[in-house]
Enzyme design. Sequence first.
Site, PDB file in Angstrom:
ATOM      1  N   HIS A 113       0.731  -1.080   0.128  1.00 23.30           N
ATOM      2  CA  HIS A 113       0.079   0.207   0.068  1.00 23.30           C
ATOM      3  C   HIS A 113       0.665   1.258  -0.038  1.00 23.30           C
ATOM      4  CE1 HIS A 113      -3.381  -2.486   2.237  1.00 23.30           C
ATOM      5  NE2 HIS A 113      -3.184  -2.715   0.824  1.00 23.30           N
ATOM      6  N   PRO A 114       1.701   1.507  -0.793  1.00 23.17           N
ATOM      7  CA  PRO A 114       2.499   2.728  -0.774  1.00 23.17           C
ATOM      8  C   PRO A 114       1.874   3.947  -1.222  1.00 23.17           C
ATOM      9  CG  PRO A 114       3.285   1.246  -2.897  1.00 23.17           C
ATOM     10  CD  PRO A 114       2.253   0.360  -1.916  1.00 23.17           C
TER      11      PRO A 114
END
Length: 543
Positions: free
Chosen positions: A474-475
Amino acid sequence: MPGQTYDYVIVGAGTAGCLLANRLSANQNVRVLLLEAGGKDNYPWIHIPVGYLYLMGNPRADWCFTTAVEPGLNGRSLAYPRGKVLGGCSSINGMIYMRGQQRDYDQWRQMGNPGWSWEEVLPYFKKHEDQWALEPSAFESLHERGGEWHIELARVRWDILDAFRDAAEQAGIPKIDDFNRGDNEGCGYFHVNQKTGVRWNTAKGFLHPVAHRPNLKVVTHAMVERLLLDGRRVTGLVWRQPGTACTARVAGEVILAAGAIGSPQILQLSGIGPHAVLAPLGIAVAHELKGVGENLQDHLQIRCAYKVKGVKTMNEGYRNLLRRAGFLIEYLVWKRGPMTMAPSQLGAFVRSDPSRDTPNLQYHVQPLTLPKFGEPLDPFPAFTASVANLRPTSRGWVRITSPDPQAHPQIRPNYLSTQDDRQVAADSIRITRRIVSMPALAKYLPQEFRPGSQIEGDDALAAAAGDIATTIFHPVGTCKMGGDETAVVDARLKVRGLTGLRIADASVMPTITSGNTNSPTLMIAEKAAAMILEDAQRKPIGG
């Protein structure tokens, strides 16, 4: 360099880019170019839900990035999958439909981003929603049917997951059926982006139905090398297909939708970013923006694992060739069973301590265990209770390492680099142990083997978390929205100090949302499209 002129050029045909292409090309008088570095989404494993196992780390669909060596992970480097195919990460991800919490978006507004509160973004979630995991009687003005983004319940159940949900209730975590109401505290089954057991990506939902439009051109295997600037205006870009250099000119706007890794990389290659990063690489600074590539945030999952007895898990089923053949038949005939599995089926949102205003931990519970992604499942019945800190205080960066667009950037999330994150990690393992100790699971004799029940104490638990934790992919945040000196875009997603350039992807999030980030990225694209069209009405393209 001559090149064809478009009104809008969208970089990246991923989660955001497919929606943007759909919305912006709806006006037949507008010329839209959509560029994708990967190929078409016609690889069979993209469409079979369990196929994510064969997509992550596969250069046919994944950029195959890795992080830098992380001190907080005790010297480990992690694989960092990012979609490189039509549909982007929606073609390789875990398919979980999750909006996040009301608190997330209200905080964005409080940080100086008008128009981004929960009440203001909710209509953009609903605009493309096609909600079939709930009955309309449960919508309560929060959900819609009929949009392009299909949502349904998973088509497989496991007794061990039902037992974990019962145990969570016994531990004070209520059962709920909808994580997308603004307050997601509780335990329940995830809603997934599937349609009758088949992955539903954004290419299916938004791009393929409009690909016939004569004013929309989609180019795959198009690697963007840099943006073109005339003073402070972006006038186009240079991109390359195998063996061919190409240029596109833009009369309206270039919209970067290349994600939290790709968008800052393209900016930096174009001389837009921090002088301290660009100058050592011999890249002339065309526009100084200190925040480009900074503020990287991600959810780190601590994969606690427990052996069990007297209940089926995926571990022993996967190792039995006859049962695996049965899984295949069940899927081919009925589109049900283990091959429809997202990486996680059961979720829970809890507080790491009572002082937290809203849940700050998310569980992904799985009827299987494995040492790490890409390795075989463990040879005994077991389940994983993976827990992630939803609000990490650690901040990292994405920085190019070469003027060569093909060179991977340095990705350094700086996991567990703050005392707060290390404390939350220790508390997370303790809460997991408390849930597993409840009577509902006792009949299966759960035995912790990762990190190991013998490990106690804050420092020891945080160190153990560093051994078993991994990214949950989930960057966000590397081109953050805001008004301070480190912000890259304003509240209308225009790059500060430049004209003709916006960013519409997860990189603009100032803080990470409380949950899976794919559908919030889609909301950002929906709102971006509306703002682009509003601005075009006020000032026509070329005017």
